[in-house]
Design an enzyme around this catalytic site. Sequence first.
Site, PDB file in Angstrom:
ATOM      1  N   ASN A  11       0.867  -1.186   0.000  1.00  0.00           N
ATOM      2  CA  ASN A  11       0.000   0.000   0.000  1.00  0.00           C
ATOM      3  C   ASN A  11       0.900   1.231   0.000  1.00  0.00           C
ATOM      4  O   ASN A  11       1.512   1.554   1.010  1.00  0.00           O
ATOM      5  CB  ASN A  11      -0.880  -0.051   1.260  1.00  0.00           C
ATOM      6  N   LYS A  13       0.049   4.267  -0.231  1.00  0.00           N
ATOM      7  CA  LYS A  13      -0.575   5.448   0.398  1.00  0.00           C
ATOM      8  C   LYS A  13      -0.389   6.680  -0.497  1.00  0.00           C
ATOM      9  O   LYS A  13      -0.360   6.536  -1.717  1.00  0.00           O
ATOM     10  CB  LYS A  13      -0.015   5.661   1.805  1.00  0.00           C
ATOM     11  N   HIS A  98      -9.361   1.564   5.371  1.00  0.00           N
ATOM     12  CA  HIS A  98      -8.045   1.706   5.998  1.00  0.00           C
ATOM     13  C   HIS A  98      -8.162   2.686   7.162  1.00  0.00           C
ATOM     14  O   HIS A  98      -8.914   3.663   7.095  1.00  0.00           O
ATOM     15  CB  HIS A  98      -7.018   2.206   4.970  1.00  0.00           C
ATOM     16  N   GLU A 100      -6.386   5.013   8.116  1.00  0.00           N
ATOM     17  CA  GLU A 100      -6.101   6.416   7.782  1.00  0.00           C
ATOM     18  C   GLU A 100      -7.326   7.090   7.161  1.00  0.00           C
ATOM     19  O   GLU A 100      -7.545   8.286   7.345  1.00  0.00           O
ATOM     20  CB  GLU A 100      -4.868   6.490   6.869  1.00  0.00           C
ATOM     21  N   GLU A 168      -5.088  -4.594  10.946  1.00  0.00           N
ATOM     22  CA  GLU A 168      -4.019  -3.611  11.097  1.00  0.00           C
ATOM     23  C   GLU A 168      -4.217  -2.832  12.409  1.00  0.00           C
ATOM     24  O   GLU A 168      -5.023  -1.887  12.443  1.00  0.00           O
ATOM     25  CB  GLU A 168      -4.043  -2.623   9.935  1.00  0.00           C
ATOM     26  N   GLY A 174       3.053   2.290  10.673  1.00  0.00           N
ATOM     27  CA  GLY A 174       4.067   3.319  10.482  1.00  0.00           C
ATOM     28  C   GLY A 174       4.877   3.655  11.724  1.00  0.00           C
ATOM     29  O   GLY A 174       5.605   4.652  11.743  1.00  0.00           O
ATOM     30  N   SER A 214       3.743  -2.076  10.188  1.00  0.00           N
ATOM     31  CA  SER A 214       5.195  -2.169  10.372  1.00  0.00           C
ATOM     32  C   SER A 214       5.798  -3.509   9.960  1.00  0.00           C
ATOM     33  O   SER A 214       6.778  -3.963  10.563  1.00  0.00           O
ATOM     34  CB  SER A 214       5.574  -1.833  11.820  1.00  0.00           C
TER      35      SER A 214
END
Length: 256
Positions: A11, A13, A98, A100, A168, A174, A214
């Site tokens: 991904n 992003k 997701h 985010e 996730e 991250g 990660s």
Amino acid sequence: MTAIRPLVAGNWKMNGLSPSLAELRALKAHVKRKPVPSADLMVCPPATLLARASDVLVGSGIALGAQDCHPLRSGAHTGDISAEMLADCGATAVIVGHSERRTDHGEIDALVNAKARAAHRAGLTAIICVGETEKDRHDSATLDVVARQLEGSVPQGSEATNTVIAYEPVWAIGTGLTPTPADIAEVHGFVRAELGRLIGEEGARQLRILYGGSVKPANACEILSVEDVNGALVGGASLRADDLYAILSTYCGRTA
Ligand code: PGA
């Protein structure tokens, strides 16, 4: 029961300009030089690169995914992209829900569900993301949160051929932090059991459950060996072809 074929999906992003297509060419070269027949590979670049990425990946066996879609087919929705448009660009999958997007755009489970249905309508695989925040984990609410997200986000008609779940943990995305293998195993086992309730045991047994947060070459082997982990959704480490291929190579020599 046939073994589940794992998937490693990158991904990107909101990263990637034209020169980044060189990473896709490098990835293609890696896979050509040393194929990993026991696992699938996918890259999800930003929408602006999809069409060109599709051209680069032709004949490579590497699938193309997108990062989001609008629930509707077309219409007056400035700036949005429909699942049909993604399919038209050569995508075969789309990430929905997701964390985010849930955070940055206030996306709730009902919208994620509508987006997953849009993906199915367009013939795309919906990669539906779920995961707890650091506070949820601290409050021992991980399984409750994941159950609620699955119940709200996984539409009727979801099955192994059109749906992938990505677990996730938000606090692992991250950050360089990852749950312990035992914690990952607990949540993945729980996700499969919940899917059994939602879509039926047979379907749930076949459905891929990816871990994301990660994942990098150094920890891929440990994470991808955990029971009920059928691959990874990789963010930062997917930007470099060498790293994404190294993660995929974890499956070299494995049968599934
Ligand atoms: P990360 O992102 O690998 O950079 O933690 C994973 C994701 O958000 O899909």
